[in-house]
Design an enzyme around this catalytic site. Structure first.
Site, PDB file in Angstrom:
ATOM      1  N   GLU A 279       0.909  -1.213   0.121  1.00  0.00           N
ATOM      2  CA  GLU A 279       0.091   0.015  -0.122  1.00  0.00           C
ATOM      3  C   GLU A 279       0.662   1.115   0.132  1.00  0.00           C
ATOM      4  OE1 GLU A 279      -2.112  -0.584   3.487  1.00  0.00           O
ATOM      5  OE2 GLU A 279      -2.845  -2.712   2.731  1.00  0.00           O
TER       6      GLU A 279
ATOM      7  N   GLU B 165      -4.094  -6.878   3.028  1.00  0.00           N
ATOM      8  CA  GLU B 165      -3.035  -7.319   3.487  1.00  0.00           C
ATOM      9  C   GLU B 165      -2.667  -8.880   3.224  1.00  0.00           C
ATOM     10  OE1 GLU B 165      -3.643  -3.408   5.447  1.00  0.00           O
ATOM     11  OE2 GLU B 165      -4.732  -5.215   5.058  1.00  0.00           O
TER      12      GLU B 165
ATOM     13  N   GLN C 140       1.883  -1.812   5.564  1.00  0.00           N
ATOM     14  CA  GLN C 140       1.995  -0.359   5.854  1.00  0.00           C
ATOM     15  C   GLN C 140       2.386  -0.067   7.236  1.00  0.00           C
ATOM     16  OE1 GLN C 140      -0.925   2.974   5.211  1.00  0.00           O
ATOM     17  NE2 GLN C 140       0.332   2.980   3.618  1.00  0.00           N
TER      18      GLN C 140
ATOM     19  N   ASP D 240       0.793  -3.220  13.202  1.00  0.00           N
ATOM     20  CA  ASP D 240      -0.660  -3.582  13.500  1.00  0.00           C
ATOM     21  C   ASP D 240      -1.596  -4.095  12.321  1.00  0.00           C
ATOM     22  OD1 ASP D 240      -0.954  -1.905  16.160  1.00  0.00           O
ATOM     23  OD2 ASP D 240       0.330  -0.803  14.872  1.00  0.00           O
ATOM     24  N   TYR D 241      -1.442  -3.695  11.284  1.00  0.00           N
ATOM     25  CA  TYR D 241      -2.033  -3.974   9.859  1.00  0.00           C
ATOM     26  C   TYR D 241      -1.671  -5.693   9.642  1.00  0.00           C
ATOM     27  CZ  TYR D 241      -3.225   0.816   9.217  1.00  0.00           C
ATOM     28  OH  TYR D 241      -3.475   2.352   9.393  1.00  0.00           O
TER      29      TYR D 241
ATOM     30  N   HIS E  11      -1.891   2.299  15.646  1.00  0.00           N
ATOM     31  CA  HIS E  11      -0.756   2.480  14.931  1.00  0.00           C
ATOM     32  C   HIS E  11       0.617   2.357  15.877  1.00  0.00           C
ATOM     33  CE1 HIS E  11      -3.756   4.319  12.261  1.00  0.00           C
ATOM     34  NE2 HIS E  11      -2.846   3.901  11.360  1.00  0.00           N
TER      35      HIS E  11
END
Length: 798
Positions: free
Chosen positions: A489, A520, A542, A545-546, A587
């Site tokens: 991303e 993801e 990115q 946490d993602y 984040h």
């Protein structure tokens, strides 16, 4: 049948009869396999009965160099491409740990999980274009989908990127197709829809088959799929003259000639045009139900069962052959009978091969026990154990080793103890690798094979934003390694959100530096599939946490790949992300305990700055193992010197670094928190406390040289600082140091941890301060440890 127009009728007839023979053999394997489970010889069975004929048609269109990413119903396909025989089918069912008998996984996966060997016994690539390939299956439903996307995208890369023309062991001009299979119920999973959408966007050569028998275990399609029809609801993906998309084909699963024709058409479109194709194969049956766990008579009514008996694909193929004078009913009955006999003989052969080593090991231990018993005070009891073991007609290794270990307790202090202990140790050393090898690479390209190369600087080295070190190092990597590419991303056009790839897409093109959608799991899947085909992808997530969106794919697929194939497949994918200390719940970037305990099989690297991170990328590209690199989110604008040997310096993996020496306490941490530790250490010096600071650098593997315990031996105190939740990564780190490195021997104070609060960090600077360890927290924690050790010198603060 259009594909047979160049054949004589006799040749055509011969080929059809051969197909029918493969199908009947496969069906007999399913039927007999179920009996083997129900009689206790195998633990579980899940079979491909009812799906034989469409798989024959798919196999006809499948060429050398192509890849399958499927699921546990595809045994007929594997037999049809010559990748599995009867003995191997049953070896997988029994869990034979020898790859020579169960080449799919060496007994590590239940039957129905298929693979071919991409690597030789030394971990080197075979020529994948000279063989038909199957990526190793996993059980999680739709888990095969993300990887499928990458397997297909690899062909796109090989066809369009200059510099890869000589990689002919992996691709011939990108002509290979990736073939996916899935059950209709599993199309309800998000991974299916995410992959379907991504493949449509990327326009990759993928043929996706949905085997539709109207049920998902016992649950009917009306509870699974809108309109009970997956191709109907995907009609919006159908390409037209103005828009890219899919070619969507439907065909009945019992119609042999139509299936052959459909798959030839699907292959031609995907192979030549690089367009994804969805083949919805409906009106299929599942004669034995979902698996050996139950019977489908419990949830199918009489009308459905009668329909399934009539429209069983083998029954319909038989009728078609008779009607078209390909064979008489008597000839087909002879094939049926021959298949039954062949499968029965193959089953017996597989069982004999499976049990032979156990019986030899059983007899060996019985002989040892009888020898020991002769001079033991517990002779009667030992002989009973030996006789009980000898009486087991079909022993397994558990029976053997448990007997030996129980007898060992009886002879402590006796003359036979050493002999039996040695036998147990040798037996375990020989046996355990059959179940535990290849979690990581065992080739000569492991992360431990790469020697450290330090970053070098000239006298005029400029202090620059740290992101520029990363950017220029990526530039050197892309120039040096044409097989490398990066995607994620915002990775392409703007050069990632922190500008670590600034200008790279313009320089190297959209195929090598690419943007990806917000998806993801399939970003990871792209990386896995492309890495399995010889490319060196860097998949960018990115924010750390993602990664949770992709953790299942990382854990179930990537992390287990070398293990579940006993080292015969690999995917040396690099996963790039950033984390630590950004202010906010989503984040904050520190769920490290969850990550390191979910993805054993993937290295987890936590560099404290961008030069160290760049060195990790350079190191990994010399290895054949997957890794996750977590860059410090708040470090991109900090200043670092620009090295002169970009693309060449290498950060060692599994090696800690002492960044400040001290005498009173060892502080261990990593990532952004180290900057706080360094500041706290300066303040501690002002009150007479000398702290030694160690940067872990690599969580998996962890301190392979055991340097931390050497520090603890000097300071006699230990504090682990981590911004994960209490009991997260800090517990793992402490266990490694105290238990594996035996640091407890050197401690004069209780080893302690300082972690974040149990909740996610609240928003803003204050949220960060009151949620994660601060400089003051670190100072006071260390001070309290020293107060307990010397209260006179360090009186209590509170």
């Amino acid at each position: 049948m259009s594909t047979k127009e160049t054949l004589s009728f006799e040749d055509f007839k011969k080929e059809v009869l051969n197909d029918y023979k493969i199908a009947t053999v496969s069906r007999e394997c399913s039927l007999l396999g179920r009996k083997e489970v129900l009689t206790g010889k195998a633990k579980f069975g899940i079979f491909g009965d009812g799906k034989e004929v469409p798989q024959l048609a798919m196999a006809k269109a499948f060429k050398n160099g192509d890849f399958r990413s499927g699921y546990y119903r595809d045994q007929t396909f594997m037999m049809a491409i010559g990748a599995m025989n009867i003995e191997q089918f049953f070896a997988g069912l029994y869990g034979h740990t020898d790859l020579n008998f169960d080449p799919m996984s060496g007994g590590r996966q239940m039957g129905g999980h298929f693979a071919t060997h991409s690597l030789d016994e030394n971990g080197n690539w075979k020529n994948l274009t000279e063989q038909k390939n199957s990526s190793a299956d996993i059980s999680p439903t739709a888990g095969q989908m993300p990887r499928l996307l990458g397997l297909a995208q690899a062909s796109k890369i090989y066809r369009n990127v200059k510099g890869l023309e000589n990689h002919t062991q992996f691709s011939i001009s990108g002509n290979e197709v990736a073939w996916g299979t899935i059950g209709n119920a599993s199309t309800s999973e998000g991974l299916f829809f995410e992959t379907i959408n991504a493949a449509g966007v990327l326009q990759v050569p993928m043929v996706m088959s949905v085997w539709d028998d109207e049920y998902g275990i016992s649950v009917h399609a009306r509870y699974q799929t809108t309109k009970e029809n997956i191709s109907e609801i995907l009609k919006g993906f159908q390409r037209d003259e103005e828009n890219n998309g899919y070619e969507i084909l439907r065909v009945k699963g019992w119609d042999y000639p139509a299936l052959v024709d459909t798959y030839q058409k699907a292959a031609e479109i995907a192979r030549t045009e690089h367009v994804p194709v969805l083949v919805h194969v409906n009106e299929l049956t599942q004669p034995q139900g979902h698996s050996t766990s139950g019977s489908h008579e419990r949830y199918k009514n009489k009308e459905r069962l009668a329909w399934e008996a009539e429209f069983d694909c083998l029954a319909q193929m038989k009728l078609w052959m008779i009607a078209n004078n390909i064979a008489t009913e008597e000839e087909l009955n002879d094939i049926d009978a021959a298949s039954k006999k062949e499968v029965l003989e193959g089953k017996r052969s597989a069982w004999a091969a499976f049990t032979a080593p156990f019986k030899a090991e059983q007899q060996e231990l019985v002989n040892v026990l009888n020898t020991i018993a002769a001079s033991s005070a517990n002779k009667v009891f030992i002989e009973k154990h030996a006789n009980d073991l000898a009486a087991i007609k079909e022993p397994i290794r558990k029976d053997i080793i448990t007997t030996a270990r129980k007898v060992l307790r009886m002879i402590i202090g006796e003359s036979g103890q050493a002999q039996l202990a040695t036998w147990i140790t040798d037996y375990t050393a020989k046996t355990q690798p059959k179940f535990s090898s290849h979690l990581f690479s065992q080739s000569d390209k492991t992360v431990y094979s790469v020697q450290e190369v330090k970053a070098t600087y000239d006298e005029t080295a400029e202090e620059v934003d740290a992101r520029l070190v990363l950017r220029d190092n990526f530039d050197a990597i892309f120039a040096k390694h044409p097989e490398t590419l990066i995607f994620g991303e915002d990775s392409g056009n703007i050069g990632d959100v922190n500008q670590g790839l600034e200008g790279m897409q313009e320089k190297y093109g959209e195929f090598r530096v690419a943007d990806a959608g917000i998806r993801e799991a399939t970003i990871l899947g792209q990386g896995i599939g492309m890495a399995m085909r010889g490319l060196r992808p860097i998949a960018e997530i990115q924010y750390l946490d993602y990664l949770l969106y992709a953790i299942q794919i990382m854990s179930d697929d990537l992390a287990t790949l070398q293990y579940r194939t006993s080292g015969r497949q690999k995917a040396p994918l690099i996963i790039r992300t950033r984390g630590h200390r950004l202010e906010g719940v989503w984040h904050s970037g520190s769920p490290m305990g969850m990550i390191i305990n979910a993805i054993r099989g993937i290295h987890v690297l936590v560099p404290r700055n961008m030069t160290k991170a760049a060195g990790f990328y350079n190191t990994l590209l010399e290895t054949d193992e997957p890794a996750l690199i977590v860059e410090c989110l708040n470090g991109y604008r900090l200043k670092e010197k620009m090295p002169t040997n970009l693309g060449e310096f290498k950060t060692p993996i599994g090696v800690v670094e002492t960044i400040k020496e001290g005498t009173d306490i060892t502080i261990v941490s990593y990532g952004s928190t180290l900057r706080l530790v360094e500041q706290a250490a300066k303040e501690l010096e002002s009150v007479g406390i000398s702290a030694e600071i160690i940067d872990i650098q690599s969580l998996l593997p962890f301190d392979i040289n055991h340097d931390i315990v050497k520090s603890v031996a000097k300071t006699n105190r230990l504090l682990v600082i981590d911004e994960d939740v209490p009991g997260g990564a800090s517990a793992y780190i402490l266990q490694e140091i105290i238990e594996n490195q035996n640091a407890y021997r050197h401690l004069d104070s209780e080893p302690q941890t300082l972690a974040a609060k149990a909740h996610r960090p609240a928003y803003g600077t204050d949220g960060d301060y009151f949620s994660k360890p601060s400089i003051e927290d670190i100072f006071e924690k260390v001070y309290a440890i020293m107060n307990e050790a010397n209260p006179a010198k360090f009186p209590s603060l509170y």
